[in-house]
Write an enzyme that holds these catalytic residues in place. Structure first.
Site, PDB file in Angstrom:
ATOM      1  N   ASN A 266     -41.205 -40.804  40.553  1.00  0.00           N
ATOM      2  CA  ASN A 266     -39.738 -40.681  40.658  1.00  0.00           C
ATOM      3  C   ASN A 266     -39.219 -41.563  41.790  1.00  0.00           C
ATOM      4  OD1 ASN A 266     -38.361 -38.649  38.772  1.00  0.00           O
ATOM      5  ND2 ASN A 266     -40.238 -37.565  39.359  1.00  0.00           N
TER       6      ASN A 266
ATOM      7  N   ASP B 163     -36.479 -23.843  43.959  1.00  0.00           N
ATOM      8  CA  ASP B 163     -35.865 -24.094  42.638  1.00  0.00           C
ATOM      9  C   ASP B 163     -34.592 -23.288  42.406  1.00  0.00           C
ATOM     10  OD1 ASP B 163     -38.204 -25.568  42.169  1.00  0.00           O
ATOM     11  OD2 ASP B 163     -39.231 -23.812  41.337  1.00  0.00           O
TER      12      ASP B 163
ATOM     13  N   HIS C  34     -36.817 -30.927  38.923  1.00  0.00           N
ATOM     14  CA  HIS C  34     -37.771 -29.920  38.461  1.00  0.00           C
ATOM     15  C   HIS C  34     -38.103 -30.201  36.996  1.00  0.00           C
ATOM     16  CE1 HIS C  34     -39.738 -25.998  38.742  1.00  0.00           C
ATOM     17  NE2 HIS C  34     -39.315 -25.790  37.503  1.00  0.00           N
TER      18      HIS C  34
ATOM     19  N   LYS D  46     -43.571 -28.627  48.885  1.00  0.00           N
ATOM     20  CA  LYS D  46     -43.411 -27.664  49.980  1.00  0.00           C
ATOM     21  C   LYS D  46     -41.981 -27.151  49.998  1.00  0.00           C
ATOM     22  CE  LYS D  46     -47.472 -28.286  51.738  1.00  0.00           C
ATOM     23  NZ  LYS D  46     -48.431 -27.191  51.856  1.00  0.00           N
TER      24      LYS D  46
ATOM     25  N   GLY E 262     -45.467 -40.059  43.245  1.00  0.00           N
ATOM     26  CA  GLY E 262     -44.290 -40.838  43.631  1.00  0.00           C
ATOM     27  C   GLY E 262     -43.683 -41.678  42.529  1.00  0.00           C
TER      28      GLY E 262
HETATM   29  C1  GAR Z   1     -42.509 -34.370  38.789  1.00  0.00           C
HETATM   30  O1  GAR Z   1     -42.718 -33.919  37.474  1.00  0.00           O
HETATM   31  C2  GAR Z   1     -41.542 -33.442  39.505  1.00  0.00           C
HETATM   32  O2  GAR Z   1     -40.508 -32.967  38.700  1.00  0.00           O
HETATM   33  C3  GAR Z   1     -42.482 -32.320  39.888  1.00  0.00           C
HETATM   34  O3  GAR Z   1     -43.670 -32.961  40.292  1.00  0.00           O
HETATM   35  C4  GAR Z   1     -43.793 -34.209  39.607  1.00  0.00           C
HETATM   36  C5  GAR Z   1     -43.942 -35.314  40.626  1.00  0.00           C
HETATM   37  O4  GAR Z   1     -44.144 -36.558  40.023  1.00  0.00           O
HETATM   38  N1  GAR Z   1     -41.899 -31.524  40.926  1.00  0.00           N
HETATM   39  C6  GAR Z   1     -42.131 -30.225  41.056  1.00  0.00           C
HETATM   40  O5  GAR Z   1     -42.867 -29.596  40.317  1.00  0.00           O
HETATM   41  C7  GAR Z   1     -41.404 -29.577  42.236  1.00  0.00           C
HETATM   42  N2  GAR Z   1     -41.332 -28.159  42.048  1.00  0.00           N
HETATM   43  P1  GAR Z   1     -44.005 -37.911  40.839  1.00  0.00           P
HETATM   44  O6  GAR Z   1     -44.722 -37.691  42.181  1.00  0.00           O
HETATM   45  O7  GAR Z   1     -44.729 -38.923  39.995  1.00  0.00           O
HETATM   46  O8  GAR Z   1     -42.558 -38.218  41.017  1.00  0.00           O
END
Ligand code: GAR
Length: 204
Positions: free
Chosen positions: A16, A152, A111, A93, A14
């Site tokens: 982001n 994606d 992504h 998911k 989490g």
């Molecule tokens: C991030 O790097 C996001 O871009 C990626 O997972 C990570 C989550 O980080 N998402 C994917 O790979 C989706 N296909 P976070 O939970 O610290 O935000």
């Protein structure tokens, strides 16, 4: 100008989500964080939502026995909180057809690579950075795109290219990409809030 009411879906750390919560708190982003939904009841993302005083919900195949029921529960939860922009923030998911249809042109995903490369099923989180490093790329990056029914896949809204250093490890690359993700997500949301980006006008 758009009055953003954000609903988050997150599976893991989490960071982001946190960057967006912080930007809302310090006034850099004019938006309301309305609900945080996670498929993982123990996720740090849910904890971050709770500590920020945002309503949270655990919705997964543990709480709903079919994908259809889960999809409807997600749609209802977002509607209950009058969300008008859905933010996938490390959601691992595939979003179901009811939610995608109800929020068409109103769902963003981030992504950690330069789409359309390094994408699709199996390409998430650390796996992506591992593949990027082992294919001797000179650049990687971050992509924000509108979400459709496929992994994606929807139109790209924003992209940032990031150089790979000779000394990069999986961890250093992951961290550097993440910090660019935080910046790009907040900046893109600022442009949506100001009307500079009009998601409704993008063909999906
Ligand atoms: C991030 O790097 C996001 O871009 C990626 O997972 C990570 C989550 O980080 N998402 C994917 O790979 C989706 N296909 P976070 O939970 O610290 O935000």
């Amino acid at each position: 100008m758009m009055n953003l009411r954000l609903g988050f879906l997150a599976s893991g750390g989490g960071s982001n989500l946190q960057a967006i919560i912080d930007a809302c708190k310090n006034g850099r982003l004019k938006a309301e964080c309305c609900v945080v939904i996670s498929n993982n009841s123990k996720s740090k993302a849910l904890k971050r939502g709770k500590s920020a005083g945002i309503p949270t919900a655990h919705l997964s195949t543990k709480t709903h026995s079919t994908n259809e029921q889960l999809d409807l529960a997600i749609t209802e939860k977002l509607e209950e909180h009058k969300v008008n922009l859905v933010i996938l923030a490390g959601y691992m998911k595939l979003l179901g057809p009811s939610t995608v249809a109800k929020f068409r042109n109103r769902i963003l995903n981030i992504h950690p690579a330069l789409l359309p490369r390094f994408s699709g099923k199996g390409f998430y989180g650390k796996n992506i950075h591992k593949s990027v490093l082992s294919s001797n790329e000179k650049f990687t990056g971050v992509t924000i795109h509108l979400v459709d029914e496929q992994y994606d896949h929807g139109p790209i809204i924003a992209q940032k290219r990031i150089a790979i250093m000779k000394e990069d490890t999986l961890e250093s690359l992951e961290q550097r990409v993440l910090s660019h993700e935080h910046e790009l997500y907040v900046n893109t949301l600022r442009q949506i809030a100001s009307g500079e980006i009009d998601l409704g006008s993008i063909a999906l």
